[in-house]
Design a protein around this motif. Structure first.
Motif, PDB file in Angstrom:
ATOM      1  N   VAL A  36      11.858  22.493   4.848  1.00  0.00           N
ATOM      2  CA  VAL A  36      10.689  22.776   5.686  1.00  0.00           C
ATOM      3  C   VAL A  36       9.657  21.695   5.389  1.00  0.00           C
ATOM      4  O   VAL A  36       9.296  21.462   4.235  1.00  0.00           O
ATOM      5  N   LEU A  37       9.208  21.047   6.448  1.00  0.00           N
ATOM      6  CA  LEU A  37       8.269  19.939   6.342  1.00  0.00           C
ATOM      7  C   LEU A  37       7.000  20.304   7.103  1.00  0.00           C
ATOM      8  O   LEU A  37       7.079  20.761   8.244  1.00  0.00           O
ATOM      9  N   SER A  38       5.848  20.123   6.466  1.00  0.00           N
ATOM     10  CA  SER A  38       4.575  20.419   7.115  1.00  0.00           C
ATOM     11  C   SER A  38       3.692  19.191   7.134  1.00  0.00           C
ATOM     12  O   SER A  38       3.739  18.365   6.221  1.00  0.00           O
ATOM     13  N   ASN A  39       2.853  19.095   8.164  1.00  0.00           N
ATOM     14  CA  ASN A  39       1.854  18.029   8.205  1.00  0.00           C
ATOM     15  C   ASN A  39       0.551  18.494   7.550  1.00  0.00           C
ATOM     16  O   ASN A  39      -0.436  17.784   7.568  1.00  0.00           O
ATOM     17  N   LYS A  40       0.567  19.705   6.966  1.00  0.00           N
ATOM     18  CA  LYS A  40      -0.601  20.234   6.248  1.00  0.00           C
ATOM     19  C   LYS A  40      -0.132  20.773   4.896  1.00  0.00           C
ATOM     20  O   LYS A  40       0.685  21.692   4.841  1.00  0.00           O
ATOM     21  N   ALA A  41      -0.673  20.210   3.822  1.00  0.00           N
ATOM     22  CA  ALA A  41      -0.249  20.601   2.475  1.00  0.00           C
ATOM     23  C   ALA A  41      -0.538  22.065   2.177  1.00  0.00           C
ATOM     24  O   ALA A  41       0.163  22.697   1.388  1.00  0.00           O
ATOM     25  N   ALA A  42      -1.573  22.623   2.824  1.00  0.00           N
ATOM     26  CA  ALA A  42      -1.963  24.016   2.556  1.00  0.00           C
ATOM     27  C   ALA A  42      -1.291  25.009   3.499  1.00  0.00           C
ATOM     28  O   ALA A  42      -1.655  26.189   3.506  1.00  0.00           O
ATOM     29  N   ALA A  43      -0.317  24.579   4.282  1.00  0.00           N
ATOM     30  CA  ALA A  43       0.347  25.494   5.227  1.00  0.00           C
ATOM     31  C   ALA A  43       0.999  26.647   4.458  1.00  0.00           C
ATOM     32  O   ALA A  43       1.842  26.408   3.583  1.00  0.00           O
ATOM     33  N   PRO A  44       0.618  27.902   4.753  1.00  0.00           N
ATOM     34  CA  PRO A  44       1.200  29.043   4.040  1.00  0.00           C
ATOM     35  C   PRO A  44       2.725  29.111   4.159  1.00  0.00           C
ATOM     36  O   PRO A  44       3.397  29.639   3.277  1.00  0.00           O
ATOM     37  N   GLY A  45       3.285  28.577   5.227  1.00  0.00           N
ATOM     38  CA  GLY A  45       4.728  28.609   5.422  1.00  0.00           C
ATOM     39  C   GLY A  45       5.498  27.858   4.348  1.00  0.00           C
ATOM     40  O   GLY A  45       6.651  28.184   4.059  1.00  0.00           O
TER      41      GLY A  45
END
Length: 192
Positions: A36-45
């Protein structure tokens, strides 16, 4: 059975991500979530994915001099996970043509409208403002044009007289969680 390796791109809590993770736990599901890759470090996912033992990473586009460099780095991350299929689940960035073309036919998205109607943002508010009687969601292939790829699956929900954006969104989300895993299953089985 050889399972297809899937990465999910998120920006937030990733409720559709969670639906895909749960579906992939079934022994006969033809895909496994490998990252799982997010563009937001704080993404709860990200925390949710990590709690399931799934590799996670975050990349902030603002840390890169160009969108191309950001997307090239995303590609390297996805390739390091040996990904076959990319699923967008609330990834709130418009992706560049080179990145999209790299994953052509192997990148899908869930959109909260009955495409081709109501592309883009604020679909629930727009549906209510237009007085529509029906709303829903679409899983579609990602193409360079925003929300223009071929539909894989759609689900419909009635718009009720007393609906608000929140009540309508909640009913659509139930359908999103139902059809996204089914669409991924069909793609992983080569039925698309």
């Amino acid at each position: 059975m050889s399972k297809k390796k899937v990465a999910i791109l998120i920006s937030g809590r990733g409720s559709n991500m969670s639906a895909l993770i749960e579906a992939a736990k079934a022994p006969d599901f033809p895909a496994e979530i490998v990252g799982v890759l997010s563009n937001k470090a704080a993404a709860p996912g990200l925390e949710i994915a990590a709690s399931h033992g799934i590799a996670t990473a975050s990349l902030a586009q603002s840390k890169f001099p160009s969108r191309e460099m950001f997307e090239d780095t995303m590609t390297l991350m996805l390739e390091s996970w040996e990904v076959d299929i990319v699923c967008l689940a609330g990834f709130m960035r418009v992706l560049g043509e080179d990145f999209v073309n790299r994953w052509e036919g192997r990148m899908i998205n869930i959109h909260p409208s009955l495409l081709p109607a109501y592309k883009g943002l604020d679909t629930h508010a727009r549906v209510l403002a237009a007085g529509e009687k029906e709303h829903g969601c679409t899983v579609h292939f990602v193409t360079p044009g925003l929300d223009e790829g071929d539909a894989i699956l759609q689900a419909r929900v009635p718009v009720l007289p007393d609906d608000t954006e929140d009540t309508l969104a909640a009913r659509v989300l139930v359908e999103e969680h139902r059809i996204y895993p089914e669409a991924l299953k069909q793609l992983a089985l080569g039925k698309m």
